[in-house]
Design an enzyme around this catalytic site. Structure first.
Site, short mmCIF file in Angstrom:
data_model
loop_
_atom_site.label_atom_id
_atom_site.label_comp_id
_atom_site.label_asym_id
_atom_site.label_seq_id
_atom_site.Cartn_x
_atom_site.Cartn_y
_atom_site.Cartn_z
N GLU A 1 0.59 -1.50 0.10
CA GLU A 1 -0.02 -0.20 0.06
C GLU A 1 0.53 1.43 0.33
O GLU A 1 0.82 1.83 0.63
CB GLU A 1 -1.02 0.33 1.03
CG GLU A 1 -1.48 -1.30 0.97
CD GLU A 1 -2.76 -1.58 2.24
OE1 GLU A 1 -3.03 -1.09 3.42
OE2 GLU A 1 -3.75 -1.94 1.15
N GLU B 1 -3.73 -10.32 -0.12
CA GLU B 1 -5.09 -10.58 1.07
C GLU B 1 -6.60 -11.21 0.89
O GLU B 1 -6.84 -10.91 -0.45
CB GLU B 1 -5.14 -9.17 1.87
CG GLU B 1 -3.33 -8.69 2.49
CD GLU B 1 -3.52 -7.59 3.15
OE1 GLU B 1 -4.28 -6.74 3.11
OE2 GLU B 1 -2.43 -6.39 2.89
C1 GAL Z 1 -4.60 -4.19 4.12
C2 GAL Z 1 -3.80 -3.64 4.95
C3 GAL Z 1 -3.49 -4.79 5.90
C4 GAL Z 1 -4.44 -4.51 7.22
C5 GAL Z 1 -5.68 -5.05 6.24
C6 GAL Z 1 -6.66 -4.52 7.63
O1 GAL Z 1 -5.44 -2.87 3.50
O2 GAL Z 1 -2.48 -4.47 3.47
O3 GAL Z 1 -1.95 -4.33 6.69
O4 GAL Z 1 -4.80 -2.78 7.14
O5 GAL Z 1 -6.32 -4.31 4.83
O6 GAL Z 1 -7.12 -5.35 8.37
#
Ligand code: GAL
Length: 956
Positions: free
Chosen positions: A414, A484
């Site tokens: 990010e 993620e």
């Molecule tokens: C993503 C980010 C993570 C964490 C997650 C939400 O956007 O890369 O570091 O913030 O969301 O828990």
């Protein structure tokens, strides 16, 4: 007023620092001497960068009055100041590279002697493995440099400064620096010297940097080794008969390294002055026809995102904790880890090499807070910052390049897009062509070898799998990963199995990494575990920091148990009703010879017979139909199940023999639901009605007792203490049901009594359940019948009005006094919800009310055992028609809903029991998509029954 003084100008300088040696390969040990400088250090905290002069670094300075802290550690977790949690907001004004005047600064002091046998020749290097966020270092009064890059190593040549005794090492650590702008990861801000400090002797002719190139050619089954080294030397790998020199290439037959079979060969790099142990893993990572291949095979990542976390020590992890993480991952069928969002402690990668995990090693870079200003002034698109970015990339790659487990470099997380990222990518490709590159934040995939996204919903992932996502140019050709997904905050994630089905269907989808491994709760006397806001932070993101598959104490959450089942490497399925099971090897590399299969035949949840099941050693991707034995004759009547398990046939380095890797359960003969012929009639008494064993209030129709067991407040219940995933993330534009349910008033429905009708062989109680201010309601009829021994309740629910929203739950609740032990026949051992239930198997089970609770850091709906046929607690037996979901707690749903921490939950005398006909799904909307529509609990006409009787209380 404090004006930045020239002596602290480095703090706000975009440059990575000065004085440090060039980065190089990290190795755990060699025959050269080293001295750990961990332990107790003298410590002084000041509130600004320049409140104190640097006289403390002088020899002879008396720090006797200072506090002490443990290194590695974070001073804010050792009683000096407090931690701060923000997700992506910078906790200071965004004015790069300036930082606030209030800049907690920790002066650290350590006096050490060299061991008596410390060699007199050669030099010495002082190594810092991690300091947050900026440090300046003096040895014996000499300023040796300063550095930024919190989770990266920095070494300084110090041989010329060392004395046999009384060396004074002084380190000034600033919480905020220009580097903080590059470290805006979603985590606690935790200043300190949080990784090891080591003094390394450097013998004359000792190893400097070296690069082990070890590839594998699957066509010929050979490995090719070449060790490049700044200092010439010999390379030996005895098991392979390799004895060569640095720079020379040798090709020999080898067993390859993979996460599934992590074959390492011990070797030695010997230069004139030093012998460094090598652990060589041969493997080749490549992008072939749009697929990520290792050793010629496409891999499927069943991954997790791992932050470093310990509830007392923060990111200062000891070896045992790192080992525990890897063992827990392996035991839960995790095969990959993204080191979100920074290179981990180097020992973690040694464990990944040894025990076998694919690693995406991510650089210590995130500038997420700039999204608030449309990415204006983003450091990754500003040439002034490029040297700092390149320094970070080099420190990661040089340190970790000799780990076979690292198959992908990630530029960071990010950080928007920009020239700096491209510069990093170019540098990395130039230095190491043997791995692929990952970065998620650029939709054009300019710098990466894979199209990566976070939190895309199932439908979009399917479109991507089919190549119908509208991607153009380079992106179209790339394999896809979800770096993620499945946000594991609180109760959830739901929908894992649905993602996995997609990953296994479309070759382009190469899996993903659940967000995230562990809750970052901080052990705290006041709260049990503290989260954002608990330390008085002005700006914080609450419990968004507790979103892991492990609780802060590393107990697996139900989400991890579900993940283990969903990603199991062997599918054990049954197509029809026949006496066979289909076994499929879902490993990418190994056959099934390491596993032993067993069957068991269970009647009414009790094991009646067990045996071994012979399964051929299927190759990856192969399936076989395997015949089950005949059901045992003496097994008795009743509902019956087959359970087939795949276990480790022998001890593995990560789990003992018999560890269950995969399982499947199938119905052998179906359940017969209880029948209660209505023979009793309601009998009026003084203010009561009696029907068989049950006594009711004659006026309200409310149940009072069954067979002498007091039952309070039995009625329809539609409310659950909303989960983090029900509540959703504030930024989401999709409907978030938690807030919507509350707006509708589902947490405060009233029960209007319309009729109490004792007639014939039944007592019928008619009600309407509805919230104030709305015309929506649920017409609810309770119909009671009895055979004299047992009493049957049939609940009929008919929605009235325009119900466009799903219900949180649908069932009944009531209170019992003195319940503790719970026995049941049904799903378990843990909780299960509609879209997170694959790990629940049917068996006879027992527990206690306390042990039925799942300790989410922020209390919320939890603990439902699914598919319950019958349950016994508090002297009552309940049978379901159909099966039901069971929860029992020492507090009400309203108390659970109101609690913000576990310590708010105070057990009362009454155990509140919910018997649910259905639940709304979980989803993962705390950051990702809500539950898929098929897991919505629609407000529709429903009818469900429970049969109550009494049983002797067992130890209450
Ligand atoms: C993503 C980010 C993570 C964490 C997650 C939400 O956007 O890369 O570091 O913030 O969301 O828990």
């Amino acid at each position: 007023m404090s004006i930045p003084s020239p002596t602290t100008a480095y703090v706000e300088d975009v440059s990575p620092g000065s004085g440090a040696l060039p980065p190089r390969a990290r190795y755990a040990s060699s025959n050269a001497r080293s001295l750990a400088l961990n332990g107790s250090w003298r410590f002084r905290l000041s509130q600004t960068a320049d409140a104190e002069d640097d006289s403390f670094a002088e020899e002879g300075y008396d720090a006797g009055g200072w506090a002490e802290v443990t290194v590695p550690g974070h001073w804010v977790l050792q009683g000096h100041g407090s931690p701060v949690y923000t997700n992506h907001l910078y906790p200071f004004p965004v004015d790069p590279p300036r930082v606030p005047t209030e800049n907690p600064t920790g002066d650290h002091l350590r006096v050490f002697d060299l061991p008596g046998d410390w060699p007199a020749d050669g030099g010495a290097v002082l190594r810092f493995d991690g300091v947050e966020s900026c440090a300046r270092v003096w040895l014996n009064g000499t300023d040796i440099g300063e550095f930024k890059g919190s989770r990266l190593p920095h070494e300084f040549a110090v041989g010329h400064l060392l004395k046999p005794t009384g060396n004074v090492l002084a380190v000034r650590v600033h919480q905020w620096s220009a580097g903080s702008y590059l470290e805006d990861q979603d985590q606690w801000w935790l200043p300190g010297i949080f990784r090891d400090v080591t003094l390394l002797h450097r013998p004359p002719g000792g190893v400097l940097d070296f690069f082990v190139h070890a590839s594998y050619d699957h066509a010929s089954g050979t490995g090719t080794l070449r060790v490049d080294s700044d200092v010439d030397g010999r390379v030996t790998v005895p098991a392979l008969g390799i004895d060569t020199v640095t720079g020379e290439t040798v090709t020999v037959p080898v067993e390859p390294w993979s996460a599934e079979r992590p074959r390492l060969y011990d070797g030695v790099l010997a230069t004139g002055g030093e012998r460094v142990p090598l652990r060589v893993g041969f493997r080749t990572v490549a992008l072939v026809d749009g697929r990520i291949e290792v050793n010629g095979r496409a891999v499927l990542f069943k991954g997790v995102n791992r932050h470093e976390w310990h509830p007392e020590r923060g990111r200062a992890l000891d070896l045992e904790t790192m080992r525990e993480d890897v063992l827990l991952m392996k035991r839960h069928n995790v095969n990959a880890v993204r080191t979100s969002h920074y290179p981990p402690h180097p020992a973690f990668l040694d464990l990944c090499d040894e025990l076998g995990l694919w690693v995406v090693d991510e650089c210590d870079l995130e500038t997420h807070g700039f999204t608030e200003q449309g990415w204006r002034d983003n450091p990754v698109d500003d040439d002034r910052w490029t040297p700092a970015l390149l320094d970070r990339a080099a420190r990661m790659v040089e340190r970790d390049k000799n780990h076979p487990s690292v198959v992908i470099w990630s530029l960071g997380n990010e950080a928007g897009t920009g020239r700096g990222l491209t510069a990093m990518a170019e540098w990395i490709r130039g230095r190491d062509s043997s791995r692929l590159l990952h970065y998620e934040g650029d939709p054009d995939c300019r710098d990466t070898d894979m199209y990566s996204r976070m939190y895309a919903d199932h439908a979009e992932v399917e479109r991507i799998g089919r190549g119908l996502d509208g991607g153009t140019g380079k992106r179209r050709e790339l394999p896809f990963i979800l770096c993620e997904y499945a946000h594991a905050m609180g109760n959830g994630p739901g929908g894992l199995a649905d993602y996995q089905r997609l990953f296994e269907t479309y070759g382009r989808l190469q899996g993903g990494f659940v967000w995230e491994w562990i809750d970052h709760g901080i052990a705290d006397e006041r709260y049990g575990y503290a989260y954002g806001g608990d330390f008085g932070e002005e700006l914080h993101d609450g419990n968004f920091v507790c979103d892991g598959l492990l609780f802060p104490d590393r107990r697996p959450s139900p989400g991890l148990i579900e993940f283990k089942k969903v990603v199991e490497p062997v599918a054990i399925e049954r197509d029809g009703a026949g006496g066979t099971v289909r076994i499929t090897n879902k490993y990418d590399f190994t056959d099934l010879s390491a596993l032993a299969f067993t069957w068991s035949y269970e009647v009414e949840g009790e094991t009646a017979a067990t045996g071994a099941l012979s399964v051929p050693p299927l190759a990856p991707g192969e399936s076989a139909e395997v015949k089950l034995p005949e059901p045992p004759e003496a097994a008795g009547a009743g509902e019956a199940h087959w359970t087939v398990r795949a276990r480790l046939a022998a001890d593995a380095p990560w789990a003992p023999k018999d560890h269950v890797v995969a399982w499947g359960q199938f119905t052998a003969s179906a359940r017969r639901v209880p029948s209660v012929p209505p023979t009793a009639r309601p009998v009026p008494g003084s203010g009561t009605l009696t029907l068989g064993p049950a006594v009711f209030d004659a006026r309200t129709g409310a149940l009072r007792t069954i067979g002498g067991v007091d039952v309070t407040g039995l009625r329809l219940d539609v409310w659950r203490a909303t989960t983090d995933n029900d509540d959703g993330a504030a930024w989401q534009s999709d409907v978030r049901y938690g807030p919507l349910w509350r707006r509708l008033g589902l947490h405060r429905v009233r029960h209007r009594l319309d009729a109490v009708e004792p007639a014939g062989d039944a007592l019928t109680v008619r009600t309407r359940v509805a919230p104030a201010a709305r015309d929506l309601g649920l017409s609810t009829v309770y119909r009671w019948t009895s055979d004299g021994e047992r009493v049957r309740l049939t609940v009929s629910v008919r929605p009235e009005g325009d119900w466009t929203v799903p219900l949180p739950r649908l069932g009944i609740r009531f209170g019992l006094s003195g319940a503790d032990r719970v026995r049941w026949y049904g799903g378990g051992p843990g909780e299960a919800y509609p879209d997170s239930r694959t790990a629940s198997s049917v068996a006879r089970r027992q527990s206690t009310v306390d042990d039925l609770q799942t300790p989410y850091v922020r209390p919320q709906e939890n603990g439902a055992r699914a598919d319950v046929r019958w349950a016994e607690l508090g002297g009552l037996r309940v049978e379901g028609d159909p099966e039901f979901s069971l929860t029992a707690r020492r507090w009400t749903t309203e108390q659970l809903d109101a609690a913000t921490h576990r310590t708010d939950l105070v057990p009362g005398d009454t155990v509140w029991v919910n018997l649910d006909h259905a639940h709304h799904g979980l989803g993962s909307q705390s950051c990702g998509p809500g539950p898929l529509p098929r897991y919505h609990l629609r407000a529709e006409p429903a009818r469900f029954s429970f049969v109550f009787s009494t049983v002797p209380r067992r130890g209450t």
